[in-house]
Design an enzyme around this catalytic site. Structure first.
Site, PDB file in Angstrom:
ATOM      1  N   GLU A 185     -11.319   6.281   5.730  1.00 27.96           N
ATOM      2  CA  GLU A 185     -10.699   7.064   6.807  1.00 27.96           C
ATOM      3  C   GLU A 185     -11.668   7.204   7.978  1.00 27.96           C
ATOM      4  O   GLU A 185     -11.260   7.166   9.143  1.00 27.96           O
ATOM      5  CB  GLU A 185     -10.271   8.445   6.297  1.00 27.96           C
ATOM      6  CG  GLU A 185      -9.120   8.437   5.303  1.00 27.96           C
ATOM      7  CD  GLU A 185      -7.783   8.004   5.891  1.00 27.96           C
ATOM      8  OE1 GLU A 185      -7.684   7.877   7.136  1.00 27.96           O
ATOM      9  OE2 GLU A 185      -6.844   7.783   5.102  1.00 27.96           O
ATOM     10  N   TYR A 214       0.833  -1.202   0.000  1.00 31.05           N
ATOM     11  CA  TYR A 214       0.000   0.000   0.000  1.00 31.05           C
ATOM     12  C   TYR A 214       0.868   1.252   0.000  1.00 31.05           C
ATOM     13  O   TYR A 214       0.625   2.193  -0.766  1.00 31.05           O
ATOM     14  CB  TYR A 214      -0.910  -0.026   1.236  1.00 31.05           C
ATOM     15  CG  TYR A 214      -1.724   1.226   1.448  1.00 31.05           C
ATOM     16  CD1 TYR A 214      -2.732   1.592   0.557  1.00 31.05           C
ATOM     17  CD2 TYR A 214      -1.504   2.045   2.558  1.00 31.05           C
ATOM     18  CE1 TYR A 214      -3.481   2.745   0.758  1.00 31.05           C
ATOM     19  CE2 TYR A 214      -2.256   3.197   2.763  1.00 31.05           C
ATOM     20  CZ  TYR A 214      -3.240   3.535   1.863  1.00 31.05           C
ATOM     21  OH  TYR A 214      -3.978   4.675   2.063  1.00 31.05           O
ATOM     22  N   TRP A 260      -4.963   1.318  10.695  1.00 30.07           N
ATOM     23  CA  TRP A 260      -5.196   1.313   9.250  1.00 30.07           C
ATOM     24  C   TRP A 260      -5.071  -0.097   8.685  1.00 30.07           C
ATOM     25  O   TRP A 260      -5.753  -0.437   7.723  1.00 30.07           O
ATOM     26  CB  TRP A 260      -4.230   2.266   8.559  1.00 30.07           C
ATOM     27  CG  TRP A 260      -4.446   2.324   7.079  1.00 30.07           C
ATOM     28  CD1 TRP A 260      -3.604   1.904   6.107  1.00 30.07           C
ATOM     29  CD2 TRP A 260      -5.621   2.802   6.404  1.00 30.07           C
ATOM     30  NE1 TRP A 260      -4.174   2.097   4.863  1.00 30.07           N
ATOM     31  CE2 TRP A 260      -5.406   2.647   5.016  1.00 30.07           C
ATOM     32  CE3 TRP A 260      -6.832   3.350   6.834  1.00 30.07           C
ATOM     33  CZ2 TRP A 260      -6.354   3.011   4.064  1.00 30.07           C
ATOM     34  CZ3 TRP A 260      -7.774   3.719   5.875  1.00 30.07           C
ATOM     35  CH2 TRP A 260      -7.536   3.548   4.515  1.00 30.07           C
TER      36      TRP A 260
END
Length: 200
Positions: free
Chosen positions: A49, A27, A57
């Site tokens: 988010e 990522y 995350w």
């Protein structure tokens, strides 16, 4: 290793969060900090988010395929039409983060995204908050969690009917989509977005 940067087995420097987990590394290397300028892409990032708030995350990233299926590929028009049955379906879906408030906010944010089309659209609104300068962090301690621009963006999004978009979430969105470059100085990704030069 230098100040929060780690040299990988490929000889490239990455921050600690992207140095170990293969999913986070991929990522970081291919997506994080690259410009996203389309409505659907920004709606997806904004939604993820919001779901990430209070969580890591990595959890969100692992569930991203499930989120994409559950939320119709983050097509704003499709999500805007979700009703009570869809909310219950999502609350029963173990492939996503099952938080009723965040699910309802995502549906409401889709409706707000569609409504914004009459006034320039989500991409124009978000990118209009690009700052004149970007941070030049040498360590994690140098990276702010919000900025005057992210505070203004959050305020404007809320005014337009968006939820779960405080200054910190707005700043994380700006980092993830290339509006600011918070790659650590010395990282192999610094300046890779094309929005900001490596020396900016």
């Amino acid at each position: 290793m230098t100040d929060n940067l780690f040299i990988g087995d490929d000889g490239l420097a990455r921050p600690g969060w992207a140095a170990v987990d293969p999913l986070l590394r991929e990522y970081y290397d291919s997506e994080w900090g690259m410009p996203v300028r389309d409505e659907q892409g920004l709606f997806e990032r904004l939604s993820l988010e919001a779901f990430q708030s209070g969580l890591s995350w990595a959890i969100v990233l692992r569930k991203r395929p499930g989120f994409r299926v559950a939320f119709a590929g983050f097509d704003p028009e499709a999500v805007a039409s979700f009703g009570a049955d869809d909310v219950e379906r999502l609350m029963a879906d173990a492939s996503i983060i099952r938080n009723r408030a965040k699910i309802l906010a995502t549906i409401g944010n889709a409706q707000a995204t569609v409504a914004l089309r009459a006034d320039g659209g989500l991409a124009d609104l978000i990118w209009s908050h690009r700052p004149a300068e970007t941070p030049r962090p040498s360590s994690y301690a140098d990276i702010p969690s919000s900025s005057p621009e992210s505070t203004a963006l959050a305020k404007e999004l809320k005014r337009r009917g968006f939820r779960f978009v405080g200054p910190t979430t707005a700043f994380a969105l700006m980092e993830a989509t290339g509006i600011v470059d918070t790659h650590l100085v010395g990282s192999h990704r610094r300046g890779s977005s094309g929005v900001w030069p490596a020396e900016a």
